[in-house]
Motif scaffolding. Structure first.
Motif, PDB file in Angstrom:
ATOM      1  N   ASP A   1       0.816  -1.214   0.000  1.00  0.00           N
ATOM      2  CA  ASP A   1       0.000   0.000   0.000  1.00  0.00           C
ATOM      3  C   ASP A   1       0.854   1.271   0.000  1.00  0.00           C
ATOM      4  OD1 ASP A   1      -2.190  -1.705   0.070  1.00  0.00           O
ATOM      5  OD2 ASP A   1      -2.505  -1.487   2.233  1.00  0.00           O
ATOM      6  N   LYS A   2       1.757   1.381   0.956  1.00  0.00           N
ATOM      7  CA  LYS A   2       2.550   2.605   1.082  1.00  0.00           C
ATOM      8  C   LYS A   2       3.552   2.769  -0.060  1.00  0.00           C
ATOM      9  CE  LYS A   2       5.417   5.246   4.238  1.00  0.00           C
ATOM     10  NZ  LYS A   2       6.208   5.221   5.470  1.00  0.00           N
ATOM     11  N   HIS A   3       4.257   1.678  -0.394  1.00  0.00           N
ATOM     12  CA  HIS A   3       5.301   1.771  -1.423  1.00  0.00           C
ATOM     13  C   HIS A   3       4.839   1.264  -2.795  1.00  0.00           C
ATOM     14  CE1 HIS A   3       8.511   3.180   1.214  1.00  0.00           C
ATOM     15  NE2 HIS A   3       7.981   2.391   2.142  1.00  0.00           N
ATOM     16  N   GLY A   4       3.622   0.760  -2.888  1.00  0.00           N
ATOM     17  CA  GLY A   4       3.058   0.373  -4.176  1.00  0.00           C
ATOM     18  C   GLY A   4       3.729  -0.808  -4.852  1.00  0.00           C
ATOM     19  N   ARG A   5       4.394  -1.653  -4.096  1.00  0.00           N
ATOM     20  CA  ARG A   5       5.049  -2.841  -4.673  1.00  0.00           C
ATOM     21  C   ARG A   5       4.065  -4.000  -4.638  1.00  0.00           C
ATOM     22  NH1 ARG A   5       9.667  -0.787  -6.975  1.00  0.00           N
ATOM     23  NH2 ARG A   5      10.617   0.677  -5.531  1.00  0.00           N
ATOM     24  N   ASP A   6       2.970  -3.853  -5.386  1.00  0.00           N
ATOM     25  CA  ASP A   6       1.839  -4.777  -5.282  1.00  0.00           C
ATOM     26  C   ASP A   6       1.658  -5.680  -6.498  1.00  0.00           C
ATOM     27  OD1 ASP A   6       1.078  -2.762  -6.980  1.00  0.00           O
ATOM     28  OD2 ASP A   6      -0.809  -2.327  -5.961  1.00  0.00           O
ATOM     29  N   THR A   7       2.694  -5.760  -7.333  1.00  0.00           N
ATOM     30  CA  THR A   7       2.690  -6.710  -8.452  1.00  0.00           C
ATOM     31  C   THR A   7       4.047  -7.420  -8.458  1.00  0.00           C
ATOM     32  OG1 THR A   7       3.682  -5.237 -10.099  1.00  0.00           O
ATOM     33  CG2 THR A   7       1.258  -5.136  -9.855  1.00  0.00           C
ATOM     34  N   PRO A   8       4.124  -8.594  -9.075  1.00  0.00           N
ATOM     35  CA  PRO A   8       5.420  -9.284  -9.128  1.00  0.00           C
ATOM     36  C   PRO A   8       6.508  -8.438  -9.798  1.00  0.00           C
ATOM     37  CG  PRO A   8       3.674 -10.800  -9.731  1.00  0.00           C
ATOM     38  CD  PRO A   8       3.048  -9.432  -9.620  1.00  0.00           C
ATOM     39  N   SER A   9       6.169  -7.706 -10.865  1.00  0.00           N
ATOM     40  CA  SER A   9       7.213  -6.918 -11.530  1.00  0.00           C
ATOM     41  C   SER A   9       7.668  -5.742 -10.675  1.00  0.00           C
ATOM     42  CB  SER A   9       6.753  -6.447 -12.912  1.00  0.00           C
ATOM     43  OG  SER A   9       5.561  -5.714 -12.808  1.00  0.00           O
ATOM     44  N   LYS A  10       6.747  -5.091  -9.967  1.00  0.00           N
ATOM     45  CA  LYS A  10       7.138  -3.984  -9.091  1.00  0.00           C
ATOM     46  C   LYS A  10       7.972  -4.483  -7.913  1.00  0.00           C
ATOM     47  CE  LYS A  10       3.102  -1.067 -10.034  1.00  0.00           C
ATOM     48  NZ  LYS A  10       1.826  -0.611  -9.420  1.00  0.00           N
ATOM     49  N   LEU A  11       7.616  -5.658  -7.381  1.00  0.00           N
ATOM     50  CA  LEU A  11       8.373  -6.219  -6.268  1.00  0.00           C
ATOM     51  C   LEU A  11       9.759  -6.659  -6.737  1.00  0.00           C
ATOM     52  CD1 LEU A  11       8.060  -6.853  -3.231  1.00  0.00           C
ATOM     53  CD2 LEU A  11       7.342  -9.145  -3.887  1.00  0.00           C
ATOM     54  N   ALA A  12       9.822  -7.270  -7.906  1.00  0.00           N
ATOM     55  CA  ALA A  12      11.112  -7.733  -8.446  1.00  0.00           C
ATOM     56  C   ALA A  12      12.051  -6.562  -8.744  1.00  0.00           C
ATOM     57  CB  ALA A  12      10.894  -8.564  -9.705  1.00  0.00           C
ATOM     58  N   ALA A  13      11.479  -5.390  -9.017  1.00  0.00           N
ATOM     59  CA  ALA A  13      12.286  -4.215  -9.326  1.00  0.00           C
ATOM     60  C   ALA A  13      12.916  -3.580  -8.085  1.00  0.00           C
ATOM     61  CB  ALA A  13      11.433  -3.176 -10.059  1.00  0.00           C
TER      62      ALA A  13
END
Length: 144
Positions: free
Chosen positions: A50-62
């Protein structure tokens, strides 16, 4: 005693084979599957998704390892922050590489619920507890 945290508590609402919700719940289940207080795990989910918006596999992997450790620290998820950061990164990469970033592709590749649970357990850091947490909420949202 640890409170059971539901997907709804984290504002995750499932629609049939909804990849966004399935990934968010997988992320939350992953964090809650460790020996850590449920509320701290839930806060780690909120900070990351929510806060950092890492809510998809590609965003988290980045994310870099340092960014993931910092986000976990921000949520006081410090007991396993280094290994969790490594495993979260690996989870996102494996999901991207093997399933085009979609939990629904794991569902489609599985003959039945047991096969799907076996695929889940192939991710580093996902054991029986994480599978149980994930399936408790997501089981009805996936068609197996």
């Amino acid at each position: 005693m640890n409170k059971t945290i539901s997907a709804e508590d984290l504002n995750i609402h499932f629609k049939h084979n909804d990849d966004a919700a399935l990934f968010k719940w997988l992320l939350a289940s992953f964090l809650m599957g460790k020996r850590i207080q449920a509320e701290i795990a839930a806060e780690a989910y909120r900070v990351i998704a929510d806060k950092h918006g890492r809510d998809t596999p590609s965003k988290l992997a980045a994310c870099s390892h340092r960014e993931l450790v910092a986000m976990l620290g921000e949520a006081h998820y410090v007991r396993y922050d280094e290994t969790t950061a490594v495993r979260l990164h690996a989870l996102a990469r494996k999901l991207n590489d093997e399933y085009a970033g979609k939990v629904s592709h794991m569902v489609e590749a599985s003959a039945d619920r047991q096969a799907f649970e076996k695929r889940l357990a192939e991710f580093d850091g996902i054991g029986p507890k994480t599978v149980e947490i994930f399936m408790r909420e997501a089981g009805s949202a996936i068609s197996l």
